[in-house]
Motif scaffolding. Sequence first.
Motif, short mmCIF file in Angstrom:
data_model
loop_
_atom_site.label_atom_id
_atom_site.label_comp_id
_atom_site.label_asym_id
_atom_site.label_seq_id
_atom_site.Cartn_x
_atom_site.Cartn_y
_atom_site.Cartn_z
N TYR A 1 0.85 -1.19 0.00
CA TYR A 1 0.00 0.00 0.00
C TYR A 1 0.89 1.24 0.00
O TYR A 1 1.83 1.35 0.79
N SER A 2 0.59 2.19 -0.88
CA SER A 2 1.34 3.45 -0.95
C SER A 2 0.42 4.52 -1.52
O SER A 2 0.11 4.50 -2.71
N GLN A 3 -0.02 5.45 -0.65
CA GLN A 3 -0.95 6.49 -1.07
C GLN A 3 -0.60 7.78 -0.33
O GLN A 3 -0.02 7.76 0.75
N HIS B 1 2.09 10.60 3.55
CA HIS B 1 2.28 9.44 2.67
C HIS B 1 2.14 8.19 3.53
O HIS B 1 2.90 7.98 4.47
N ILE B 2 1.16 7.36 3.20
CA ILE B 2 0.89 6.12 3.94
C ILE B 2 1.47 4.94 3.17
O ILE B 2 1.21 4.77 1.98
N ARG B 3 2.29 4.13 3.88
CA ARG B 3 2.81 2.89 3.29
C ARG B 3 2.50 1.74 4.24
O ARG B 3 2.53 1.93 5.46
N SER B 4 2.24 0.57 3.70
CA SER B 4 1.95 -0.58 4.54
C SER B 4 2.25 -1.86 3.78
O SER B 4 2.20 -1.89 2.54
N ALA B 5 2.60 -2.90 4.55
CA ALA B 5 2.87 -4.22 3.96
C ALA B 5 2.42 -5.30 4.94
O ALA B 5 2.25 -5.05 6.14
#
Length: 697
Positions: free
Chosen positions: A231-233, A248-252
């Motif tokens: 996820y990258s938004q 900036h949101i990142r997730s894995a």
Amino acid sequence: MATESKVNILLVDDQPENLLALEAILNELGANLVKAASGEEALRCLLYQDFAVILLDVQMPQMDGFEVATLIRQRQRSRETPIIFLTAFSTSEQFMFKGYALGAVDYLMKPLAANVLKSKISVFIELFKKTEALKQKTAALQQQTARLAAINAELQHSEERFRRLSDCSPLGVFVTNPAGQCVYTNPRFLSICEFSSNLETDQTWLQTVHADDRDQAATTWSTYLQNQQEYSQEFRFQLRDGSIRWVHIRSARMLSEEGKFLGHVGTIEDVTGRRQAEAASAQIMREQVARQEAEVANRMKDEFIAILSHELRTPLNSMLGWSRLLRYRKCDEKTIARAIETIERNATSQAKLIEDILDVSQIVRGKLRLNCLPVDLAPIIHAALETVQPLAAAKAIDLQSFIDETTTFQVMGDPVRLQQVAWNLLTNAIKFTPERGKVEIRLEQVEASIPSVPASPAAPFPCAQIQVIDTGIGISPEFLPHVFDRFRQADSTITRTHGGLGLGLAIVRYLVEQHRGTVYVESAGIGQGTTFTIKIPLLQADNQETRGNEQGHLLKVPATSPLHNVQVFVVDDDEDTRGFLRFLLQNEGAIVTTAASAAETLSKLTSFQPAVLLCDISMPDMDGYTLMHKIRTQLPQPQAHILAIALTAHAGPSTQEQAVAAGFQKYVPKPIEPDTLIQEIVRLVTPEECELIKTPY
């Protein structure tokens, strides 16, 4: 399976035969019997080996058994080793107590009873084995405990290191369980989201997202939770004080070593600074582009003004020069005819320049309107060809047309403007084609995709295609994209070969697009000629109207004008215009009366009744609109119902509408075309002509 090692037993006696006797008795126990003939030798054996039990003779030379036992007990390694004293001389209690005081476990008298000795030694062997096993277990347990302690210390160190990194991280960190509920956040996360430290598990970063971005954020996050992609938004956060923050949101996904899904780990980064820098950079770029465009526009404006000055002054030079020669010198008829032809040609050129400027002005202001009706393109093309034929003949240019006369090319359009489009393209082709060149115009039906047609843009649509092809100087690839730009010419220097303001093609593009069509240009390069292609959607069969003269063709006035003895009243404050109109109309047989002002007009109309009133709109004291209103409302009949035509240099649909609303029947723009004016008068004064000719106003 590993073989169990033998237990060591130490036999200490200075008499070899005693050692052999002990060995014979204990040999069947399966132990490793170590023999020492003195106390010193026994102590040396204890340096390297551990023993289950020591059989120690009391009476030995140099060092007796008690002394040896004392030294054995002083060593840490052998302090707990069982010692059995052996003696053949003294059974005194004093010696026995001394032996037991030194840690002896037993005190046996020689000769020894074999069974008793084996029984006692067996016990110590088993005890040693169990003790050794216990020691091994204890050692293993201690090793395991040490390993666990080391692992716990490392885990504690790692956790402490992670906590320090997490607490000091410039990124917000969050961890969720498999259901997507937040189970851990670091301080930076709480700061960015403006959450308290007691974060509830159902709180997520979505709660801080700006209202305008929240739906998109929720949708993308929900989609992410259901698939395995990273996820990258970037979204806007709205803080409590109303300010906006970009993040900036990142997730894995997190997986265990066995591949089991554990949840999600993510970061949240404040990128407001970067966004602001990007916006500032974009603004600088826009300003630079705008500045460059402004510089180009200013340069184009200066070039256009210089060209306009040249194009207006050049015909004025010929017109004024010839008019002065005609006034002050006697000229023969041939010279007079040449002078008049030159003056007329240059006046027409100036009128065209002015019309182009006015058209562009109306285009820029969005005021150029079309009077559209079903119209056939073929007659319009023929009319344009007739108009430009003299220009082509003057340069010996082969002007050809290819029009399918069996097809009706009916479109919804303004016939005057469509003829202007064809005329502009033809005159442009003739201008840029050298002598004895070739210009052709083609009209055919094609299938094309027209985006403006209310149908699928990808679907082909029947269109009328007009192509103007020349063998002229061509267009360079660099200038080709700018052909239809206003005020742009490939050559704008003072040494340019061809005249013009660079407005004609811009007007063509605008008019074609207003007819829901497209226009484009093709050229292989300099000296390779040019092809202009226009596509305009055709009317469908159920929308076509083919009644008589409603095609909008330009109709010509009959050779014999019915203006004989028609009374015409001309009102204009310009004396030259009044003189020109008087001469023109009198040559057609009309009876002409003139007036220089509105007041004079009202005065004269009280004494006679003209058939037609030609009235200028722009006059001092009282304009033509006001004059016509007074005529219609204040004069008696029949003067109040006089037929009237408005004359004005303010050309445009709005002026036409205003003239009709004021009470005029017709409208003729300046400069006045004699044939057009006579035709309009004929339409008013001849009832049968009014029935046959239908022109939209």
